[in-house]
Design a protein around this motif. Sequence first.
Motif, PDB file in Angstrom:
ATOM      1  N   GLN A 238       1.599  -5.931  -6.794  1.00  0.00           N
ATOM      2  CA  GLN A 238       0.452  -5.027  -6.801  1.00  0.00           C
ATOM      3  C   GLN A 238       0.703  -3.891  -5.832  1.00  0.00           C
ATOM      4  OE1 GLN A 238      -3.554  -6.673  -6.747  1.00  0.00           O
ATOM      5  NE2 GLN A 238      -4.274  -5.035  -5.415  1.00  0.00           N
ATOM      6  N   LEU A 239       0.444  -2.664  -6.306  1.00  0.00           N
ATOM      7  CA  LEU A 239       0.512  -1.468  -5.474  1.00  0.00           C
ATOM      8  C   LEU A 239      -0.876  -0.866  -5.378  1.00  0.00           C
ATOM      9  CD1 LEU A 239       3.651  -1.496  -5.514  1.00  0.00           C
ATOM     10  CD2 LEU A 239       3.546   0.965  -5.889  1.00  0.00           C
TER      11      LEU A 239
ATOM     12  N   ASP B 220      -5.861  10.059  -1.045  1.00  0.00           N
ATOM     13  CA  ASP B 220      -6.423  10.677   0.159  1.00  0.00           C
ATOM     14  C   ASP B 220      -6.283   9.681   1.310  1.00  0.00           C
ATOM     15  OD1 ASP B 220      -7.815  11.929   2.152  1.00  0.00           O
ATOM     16  OD2 ASP B 220      -9.765  11.898   1.135  1.00  0.00           O
ATOM     17  N   ILE B 221      -5.396   9.974   2.268  1.00  0.00           N
ATOM     18  CA  ILE B 221      -5.142   9.029   3.357  1.00  0.00           C
ATOM     19  C   ILE B 221      -6.320   8.920   4.313  1.00  0.00           C
ATOM     20  CG2 ILE B 221      -2.654   9.367   3.252  1.00  0.00           C
ATOM     21  CD1 ILE B 221      -2.871  11.171   5.687  1.00  0.00           C
ATOM     22  N   GLU B 222      -7.303   9.825   4.174  1.00  0.00           N
ATOM     23  CA  GLU B 222      -8.485   9.758   5.037  1.00  0.00           C
ATOM     24  C   GLU B 222      -9.677   9.117   4.344  1.00  0.00           C
ATOM     25  OE1 GLU B 222      -8.230  10.411   8.120  1.00  0.00           O
ATOM     26  OE2 GLU B 222      -6.192  11.213   7.945  1.00  0.00           O
TER      27      GLU B 222
ATOM     28  N   ASN C 237       0.839  -1.195   0.000  1.00  0.00           N
ATOM     29  CA  ASN C 237       0.000   0.000   0.000  1.00  0.00           C
ATOM     30  C   ASN C 237       0.875   1.245   0.000  1.00  0.00           C
ATOM     31  OD1 ASN C 237      -2.380  -1.570   0.176  1.00  0.00           O
ATOM     32  ND2 ASN C 237      -2.167  -1.705   2.396  1.00  0.00           N
ATOM     33  N   VAL C 238       0.526   2.206  -0.839  1.00  0.00           N
ATOM     34  CA  VAL C 238       1.261   3.471  -0.928  1.00  0.00           C
ATOM     35  C   VAL C 238       0.302   4.602  -0.606  1.00  0.00           C
ATOM     36  CG1 VAL C 238       2.518   5.049  -2.442  1.00  0.00           C
ATOM     37  CG2 VAL C 238       2.878   2.574  -2.639  1.00  0.00           C
ATOM     38  N   TYR C 239       0.677   5.436   0.351  1.00  0.00           N
ATOM     39  CA  TYR C 239      -0.167   6.551   0.781  1.00  0.00           C
ATOM     40  C   TYR C 239       0.515   7.864   0.379  1.00  0.00           C
ATOM     41  CZ  TYR C 239      -1.922   2.707   3.605  1.00  0.00           C
ATOM     42  OH  TYR C 239      -2.421   1.489   4.007  1.00  0.00           O
ATOM     43  N   LEU C 240      -0.163   8.627  -0.467  1.00  0.00           N
ATOM     44  CA  LEU C 240       0.379   9.894  -0.955  1.00  0.00           C
ATOM     45  C   LEU C 240      -0.004  11.029  -0.011  1.00  0.00           C
ATOM     46  CD1 LEU C 240      -0.548   9.484  -4.733  1.00  0.00           C
ATOM     47  CD2 LEU C 240       1.555   8.774  -3.561  1.00  0.00           C
TER      48      LEU C 240
ATOM     49  N   ALA D 183      -8.418   3.967   2.227  1.00  0.00           N
ATOM     50  CA  ALA D 183      -7.107   4.169   2.838  1.00  0.00           C
ATOM     51  C   ALA D 183      -7.143   3.855   4.327  1.00  0.00           C
ATOM     52  CB  ALA D 183      -6.640   5.605   2.610  1.00  0.00           C
ATOM     53  N   VAL D 184      -8.201   4.264   4.995  1.00  0.00           N
ATOM     54  CA  VAL D 184      -8.328   3.993   6.428  1.00  0.00           C
ATOM     55  C   VAL D 184      -8.381   2.491   6.677  1.00  0.00           C
ATOM     56  CG1 VAL D 184      -9.818   4.241   8.444  1.00  0.00           C
ATOM     57  CG2 VAL D 184      -9.408   6.211   6.954  1.00  0.00           C
ATOM     58  N   ARG D 185      -9.152   1.772   5.853  1.00  0.00           N
ATOM     59  CA  ARG D 185      -9.232   0.313   6.011  1.00  0.00           C
ATOM     60  C   ARG D 185      -7.872  -0.340   5.777  1.00  0.00           C
ATOM     61  NH1 ARG D 185     -14.238   1.020   3.233  1.00  0.00           N
ATOM     62  NH2 ARG D 185     -13.200   0.508   1.271  1.00  0.00           N
ATOM     63  N   SER D 186      -7.157   0.130   4.753  1.00  0.00           N
ATOM     64  CA  SER D 186      -5.851  -0.454   4.454  1.00  0.00           C
ATOM     65  C   SER D 186      -4.848  -0.158   5.561  1.00  0.00           C
ATOM     66  CB  SER D 186      -5.330   0.087   3.114  1.00  0.00           C
ATOM     67  OG  SER D 186      -6.133  -0.375   2.044  1.00  0.00           O
ATOM     68  N   ARG D 187      -4.870   1.071   6.083  1.00  0.00           N
ATOM     69  CA  ARG D 187      -3.954   1.404   7.174  1.00  0.00           C
ATOM     70  C   ARG D 187      -4.256   0.573   8.407  1.00  0.00           C
ATOM     71  NH1 ARG D 187      -4.982   7.598   7.405  1.00  0.00           N
ATOM     72  NH2 ARG D 187      -3.762   7.471   9.333  1.00  0.00           N
TER      73      ARG D 187
END
Length: 302
Positions: A125-126, A131-133, A30-33, A137-141
């Motif tokens: 896979q990436l 949007d980290i919010e 997972n990549v968070y921008l 993204a929240v589920r992945s984090r």
Amino acid sequence: MRKRLDSLLLGLLLTATVATAQERQPLVRNVYLSDDPQQEVPRIHVGSRMATVLRFEQDVDPTRTALLGWEGRFEPVLSGGKSVLLMPRQGLLPEDALLLRVTLQDGTEIPFALTAPEDGRVDQQLNVFRDIESPGAVRSRLSDSRVRERRLQEENERFRQEETSVDHALAALMSQGAVEMTPFRKFRSWRFTCDTGAVNILGYIHPSKTAVVFEITNQTAKTPWRLGEARLSIKSNGKAWPFALRMTQAEIVPGTSGNIAVVADLSTFDFKKGSEKLVLELFRHDGLREALVVVEETGPHK
């Protein structure tokens, strides 16, 4: 009177350059921008003739998504929906860094740097989150945090068990070559060559245990050899069977050798008169299965 269990170990080294789905663990990252202009351009580690897929939360604009300097080195980039597919025709050198520019349908441009595998790892896979919010993204984090927590718990439990485990003490002696200080007797050995060097597999027997020692020589020019995972499972149902593992070193640098010893207690294992077996698998850090050893019951050996 306890039944004597002597184990026959049949080794098979898989040297295929591309493993099947069962032999290679999927490498998903997972990549968070962020909006920070100082953020480093995300790197994507690609490998020769191995597909890498980028997944976004928004649709991609195929007409404005391009890989610069790809001619002859990659298949044409495929993009559509929320995905971008990359397929290198050849591997990249460590100093290579090709620019991939992905444009979303709302006009947002996201740059990526394509580089060679890191420690042999290729991104299959990436999942890219702008949007980290966002809910995704929240589920992945949260999932990433749970994975880290589970691994930490497993590591702590492993350390706790190793402090008092007889099998771990035996594995430590076996990895150091001190077989004469253990109750094991050498039964059979095999030697294989693979893309990273040479592997000797030594099988040992005991009335109620079995042991396997992998002697690994790294003959590559630059790439260290690291263990990714070892698995011991029941062949008929895939259930894990407990074992102890010890290594002489965490990393085998080019030009050197190292040992991995595995010890398993078979006193309670039901071989079902020879119809049941155990399978020991050794995976490298890049997910490739390096060796497969089958443990089965045989008659007594003198």
